[in-house]
Enzyme design. Structure first.
Site, short mmCIF file in Angstrom:
data_model
loop_
_atom_site.label_atom_id
_atom_site.label_comp_id
_atom_site.label_asym_id
_atom_site.label_seq_id
_atom_site.Cartn_x
_atom_site.Cartn_y
_atom_site.Cartn_z
CE LYS A 87 51.90 13.69 28.05
NZ LYS A 87 52.03 15.09 27.38
CB SER A 169 48.15 15.82 26.63
OG SER A 169 49.64 16.32 26.51
CB SER A 193 50.80 19.22 26.93
OG SER A 193 49.95 19.12 26.00
#
Length: 483
Positions: A87, A169, A193
């Site tokens: 990420k 996310s 997330s």
């Protein structure tokens, strides 16, 4: 063997077997993923899950191939030659940027590896690049910013149904795994997330116990709530990845617990008969009419409970969890403090040194940076001192302690190994308990159906045991149709 195996969906075990049999090179595997990224992700109308490719990926692959020819690497490195996306909030000290999806940090070359990046390299992983994400891990705007959108990367799309959300996310990390753009990936979670996008995209996601995985070098929201975790296509691959990133981080006091001092091989927890010795507590949303679960999801959950019972699990119904908990004060007051500290570790290289600088940059570049505004950033800057002395903040920490004790008591009173919930429960990320999701089917709109599991703190073994056994029972092979 190679002709019959889809490399884009091959497991870590499959890839390592091909390496040993000299049917595959690391370079060939990387090239295969790069071609797939070009074909379905980075093209016009693509999924947009990949934010940036490591410019040294092929050189790193060549070095790994030399080690394979010398007979070195595989026996000592559980992720040797395995392509992984991180990420975009995870620091890497290389030629990749670390920006949390923000144009304000688009020029940031981190001066040090995040702790988990160091461990991944040590375990032999090949960091293929950075995955797109909801900007600042969905802690930026209160103006309906969609999951998977960032000002730097644009909108991530759900590979199963492009009209549905990819959730976030860790949107890009989930989609990249689901679409066969890498073998495994790393996501981060403050409140859902990892679990939410993993479930929505039909993959396995683990939010570890807070303190099991080090957070230094990760762009933060909350030191009390944040953690990183594995995203994979199978429970076994997730277990391998978790074992590689778990352990004490010298720069993260949350990991300085005796509970996480020794390395753990989580693949030892994987037993196809694991359900026969498991006691599973069933948590149904209080007041089914008020549940977020659809009728289709409720029916799937009921069927799943039957499968678990027939596989030998002891089922404990009627467990209730208090889910109306406020974590907003923790995030708001910690975000300013955590973000300002993180930016200070970049030695000025990012071009912004404080949260206030980020806000000012966004305002100056509003047409690009502020499609959905920055109300959350402004709230954190203007309503928090950065000293963590606010009574509301301390009160929220005390509320969190009570919630953790409450969840401890549920496990103790009912004597269960794991909890299986019909919807995600906020208490797990709030209190730092481990949680996990695996796919169990698909809805009529093609979006995957998933499960939500919680275990005691530092008992990832029980999560992995139960979900691996269920995975074997179901025998599912969920892939998006990307033709």
């Amino acid at each position: 063997m190679l002709d019959m195996l889809d490399l884009h969906y091959a497991s870590i075990q499959d890839i390592h077997r091909l390496y040993r049999e000299k049917q595959l090179t690391v370079r060939a595997l990387v090239l295969s993923f790069l071609k797939r990224i070009a074909d379905i992700d980075a093209c016009d109308g693509g999924l947009n899950s990949v934010l940036e490719i490591n410019p040294d990926a092929l050189f790193i692959a060549d070095a790994m191939d030399r080690r394979l020819r010398d007979g070195d690497g595989l026996s000592h490195a559980p992720l040797f030659g395995i392509p992984v996306f991180l990420k975009d909030n995870v620091n890497t000290k290389d030629r990749l940027h670390t920006s949390a999806g923000s144009v304000a940090l688009a020029g940031n070359y981190a001066p040090y590896d995040a702790h988990i990046a160091k461990l991944l390299r040590r375990a032999g992983a090949l960091i293929l690049g950075k995955a797109n994400m909801t900007e600042f891990a969905n802690y930026m705007s209160d103006a309906n910013m969609p999951s998977g959108y960032s000002s730097r990367g644009g909108q991530v799309l759900n590979p199963y149904n492009r009209g549905e959300t990819p959730n976030g996310s860790s949107s890009g990390s989930a989609v990249a795994v689901a679409a066969g753009l890498c073998t495994v990936s790393i996501g981060t979670e403050t409140c859902g997330s990892i679990i939410s996008p993993a479930g929505c995209n039909g993959i396995v996601g683990i939010k570890p116990t807070l303190g099991l995985v080090g957070r230094s070098g990760i762009i933060p929201i909350s030191g009390t709530l944040d953690t990183a975790g594995p995203m994979a296509r199978s429970v076994r691959d997730a277990a391998v990845l978790l074992g590689a990133i778990a352990g004490i981080d010298p720069d993260d006091p949350a990991t300085h617990s005796a509970s996480c001092g020794a390395a753990v091989d989580y693949t030892q927890c994987l037993d196809p008969d694991g359900l026969k010795k498991a006691k599973i507590g069933i948590v149904r949303s209080q007041g089914q009419d008020d549940s977020d679960a659809t009728e289709e999801e409720k029916a799937s959950f009921d069927g799943l409970c039957g499968i678990l019972a027939r596989a030998g699990a002891t089922i404990a119904e009627g467990i209730e969890i208090e889910s109306k908990l406020n974590i907003g004060d923790i995030m708001r007051y910690e975000f300013k403090s955590c973000m300002n500290y993180y930016l200070s570790t970049l030695d000025g290289r990012a071009g912004v040194n404080t949260l206030k600088d980020i806000i000012q940059y966004n305002q100056t570049n509003a047409p690009v940076a502020l499609k959905y505004g920055q109300g959350v950033l402004l709230n954190a800057e203007n309503r928090a001192s950065g000293t963590l002395t606010e009574p509301e903040y301390i009160g929220a920490l005390l509320e969190r302690e009570k919630a953790a004790k409450s969840l401890d008591n549920i496990f103790a009173e009912h004597g269960v190994d794991v909890l299986l919930c019909d919807t995600m429960q906020i208490i797990a990320p709030l209190t730092g308990f481990p949680s996990m999701t695996i796919p169990v089917g698909q809805c009529k709109n093609n979006v995957p159906l998933s499960t939500y599991w919680i275990a005691r703190r530092y008992d990832e073994a029980s999560l992995l045991s139960a979900t691996y056994a269920l995975e074997q029972q179901l025998g599912l092979c969920i892939k998006p149709d990307l033709s």
